[in-house]
Design a protein around this motif. Structure first.
Motif, PDB file in Angstrom:
ATOM      1  N   SER A   1       6.128 -19.150 -16.721  1.00 52.67           N
ATOM      2  CA  SER A   1       5.043 -19.464 -15.791  1.00 52.67           C
ATOM      3  C   SER A   1       4.065 -20.398 -16.473  1.00 52.67           C
ATOM      4  O   SER A   1       3.884 -20.347 -17.698  1.00 52.67           O
ATOM      5  CB  SER A   1       4.321 -18.188 -15.339  1.00 52.67           C
ATOM      6  OG  SER A   1       3.612 -17.603 -16.410  1.00 52.67           O
TER       7      SER A   1
ATOM      8  N   ALA B   1      -5.493 -22.298 -19.630  1.00 50.45           N
ATOM      9  CA  ALA B   1      -5.954 -20.949 -19.973  1.00 50.45           C
ATOM     10  C   ALA B   1      -7.458 -20.805 -19.811  1.00 50.45           C
ATOM     11  O   ALA B   1      -8.229 -21.756 -19.965  1.00 50.45           O
ATOM     12  CB  ALA B   1      -5.558 -20.619 -21.409  1.00 50.45           C
TER      13      ALA B   1
ATOM     14  N   VAL C   1       1.901 -12.318 -16.643  1.00 51.30           N
ATOM     15  CA  VAL C   1       0.633 -12.621 -15.997  1.00 51.30           C
ATOM     16  C   VAL C   1       0.678 -11.991 -14.609  1.00 51.30           C
ATOM     17  O   VAL C   1       1.746 -11.876 -13.999  1.00 51.30           O
ATOM     18  CB  VAL C   1       0.369 -14.138 -15.896  1.00 51.30           C
ATOM     19  CG1 VAL C   1       0.180 -14.738 -17.273  1.00 51.30           C
ATOM     20  CG2 VAL C   1       1.475 -14.858 -15.141  1.00 51.30           C
TER      21      VAL C   1
ATOM     22  N   GLY D   1      -5.790 -17.497 -16.528  1.00 47.75           N
ATOM     23  CA  GLY D   1      -5.690 -18.930 -16.344  1.00 47.75           C
ATOM     24  C   GLY D   1      -5.751 -19.335 -14.888  1.00 47.75           C
ATOM     25  O   GLY D   1      -5.743 -18.501 -13.981  1.00 47.75           O
ATOM     26  N   VAL D   2      -5.852 -20.635 -14.670  1.00 53.22           N
ATOM     27  CA  VAL D   2      -5.817 -21.215 -13.331  1.00 53.22           C
ATOM     28  C   VAL D   2      -4.660 -22.192 -13.264  1.00 53.22           C
ATOM     29  O   VAL D   2      -4.223 -22.736 -14.294  1.00 53.22           O
ATOM     30  CB  VAL D   2      -7.140 -21.921 -12.968  1.00 53.22           C
ATOM     31  CG1 VAL D   2      -8.289 -20.939 -12.955  1.00 53.22           C
ATOM     32  CG2 VAL D   2      -7.440 -23.065 -13.930  1.00 53.22           C
ATOM     33  N   SER D   3      -4.155 -22.425 -12.063  1.00 49.14           N
ATOM     34  CA  SER D   3      -3.026 -23.341 -11.921  1.00 49.14           C
ATOM     35  C   SER D   3      -2.984 -23.908 -10.517  1.00 49.14           C
ATOM     36  O   SER D   3      -3.612 -23.387  -9.586  1.00 49.14           O
ATOM     37  CB  SER D   3      -1.703 -22.624 -12.217  1.00 49.14           C
ATOM     38  OG  SER D   3      -1.406 -21.674 -11.208  1.00 49.14           O
TER      39      SER D   3
ATOM     40  N   ALA E   1     -10.420 -24.717 -15.739  1.00 48.45           N
ATOM     41  CA  ALA E   1     -10.301 -23.525 -16.586  1.00 48.45           C
ATOM     42  C   ALA E   1     -11.485 -23.424 -17.535  1.00 48.45           C
ATOM     43  O   ALA E   1     -12.006 -22.328 -17.793  1.00 48.45           O
ATOM     44  CB  ALA E   1      -8.988 -23.563 -17.360  1.00 48.45           C
TER      45      ALA E   1
ATOM     46  N   ALA F   1      -1.073 -25.729 -15.310  1.00 49.69           N
ATOM     47  CA  ALA F   1      -1.961 -24.595 -15.576  1.00 49.69           C
ATOM     48  C   ALA F   1      -2.751 -24.796 -16.859  1.00 49.69           C
ATOM     49  O   ALA F   1      -2.376 -25.588 -17.734  1.00 49.69           O
ATOM     50  CB  ALA F   1      -1.143 -23.303 -15.679  1.00 49.69           C
TER      51      ALA F   1
ATOM     52  N   ILE G   1       0.726 -20.547 -16.262  1.00 56.54           N
ATOM     53  CA  ILE G   1      -0.404 -19.828 -16.847  1.00 56.54           C
ATOM     54  C   ILE G   1       0.053 -19.031 -18.063  1.00 56.54           C
ATOM     55  O   ILE G   1      -0.634 -18.980 -19.086  1.00 56.54           O
ATOM     56  CB  ILE G   1      -1.073 -18.917 -15.797  1.00 56.54           C
ATOM     57  CG1 ILE G   1      -1.761 -19.770 -14.734  1.00 56.54           C
ATOM     58  CG2 ILE G   1      -2.089 -17.970 -16.452  1.00 56.54           C
ATOM     59  CD1 ILE G   1      -2.388 -18.982 -13.592  1.00 56.54           C
TER      60      ILE G   1
END
Length: 280
Positions: free
Chosen positions: A158, A225, A131, A236-238, A262, A223, A160
């Motif tokens: 990770s 997706a 990512v 994605g966001v986290s 997300a 996180a 994400i």
């Protein structure tokens, strides 16, 4: 009267070029790209440092740098005699981000996540077996997570990345896992495909992932997706923070919030949640 014979021309190559000239041009392009990559990873480099780190003679490197400078791809600071990556490279990168609309649409969403969680919020895109972090809103806490835009992180290590893997179509995911080297970063990194797949099953069930010190000791990440119009995970966001603040209770409370963020970004991008994500 005989017909004029049309001159035979090689496809895809203009007249007057030779393979030797072509090879030299490609080598120059390769070196120029290598110089830009080198500068993008640093905070200003002298010509000597550039030459040493790239393996390109200083005189050759200087000619390339001045050409790149003329196009705004690199910049030179006269005061400290250092070279930096240029504004035009940012504009090009922004063009890539516009293609996905992820960074533009996601900025307000991760800003809200940072304010709600008190932790650094991140936005990343999938790129083969990694990512790439494209945007970040840092918390104001003294101890905090930080990822430079452009930082790459392996999928298996990770938050994400694992969220993306969990919702990747089974055959595509299995093919990816067969060639994915499970590099170990900490004692908590997934070192076997069996342990990783077991984690992915849990992630798919609850709709969000947890990076529990798997990339960096002392840091945790929650996180979820983001999906495109075909229901495929594309990023994605986290939120990320130190384990002293990201305890089990905070992870449990923020997991659904990150998942909702997300989903909101998926909708803003014109994407759709797959059935498995809607059921989580």
């Amino acid at each position: 009267m005989p017909r004029p014979v049309a001159e035979k021309r090689s496809r895809g190559r203009p007249r007057g070029t030779s393979q030797a000239n072509e090879a030299a041009s490609v080598q120059s392009l390769d070196r120029a790209i290598a110089l830009m990559k080198l500068l993008s990873a640093g905070n200003g480099l002298s010509l000597t440092e550039i030459s040493q780190q790239s393996g390109i003679a200083a005189s050759t490197a200087y000619r390339m740098l001045t050409t790149l400078q003329a196009h705004g791809m690199v910049e030179f600071n006269e005061a400290d005699q250092l070279w930096f990556i240029g504004i035009e490279t940012f504009r090009m990168g922004a063009g890539f981000l516009r293609r996905r609309k992820l960074a533009e649409q996601g900025r307000a969403i991760i800003q809200d996540l940072m304010l709600e969680s008190g932790e650094t919020a991140n936005l990343a895109l999938a790129d083969e077996d990694c990512v790439v972090f494209v945007s970040q809103v840092e918390t104001h806490e003294a101890i905090r997570a930080f990822f430079r835009p452009g930082t790459r992180s392996p999928l298996h290590a990770s938050g994400i990345g694992k969220a993306i893997l969990a919702f990747t179509e089974a055959r595509q995911r299995d093919a990816l896992l067969k060639r994915l080297p499970l590099e170990v970063f900490t004692p908590k990194t997934h070192a076997t495909r069996a342990s990783l797949i077991a984690d992915l099953i849990g992630i798919r069930a609850r709709g969000f992932s947890v990076d529990d010190e798997e990339r960096n000791l002392g840091m945790r990440c929650v996180a979820a997706a983001v999906f495109n119009e075909f229901g495929e995970p594309v990023g994605g966001v986290s939120i990320s923070g130190p384990t002293v603040r990201m305890d089990d209770a905070k992870v449990a409370s923020m997991g659904p919030r990150v998942r909702a963020a997300a989903a909101a970004l998926t909708e803003a991008m014109g994407g759709v949640l797959p059935a498995a994500a809607r059921a989580a």
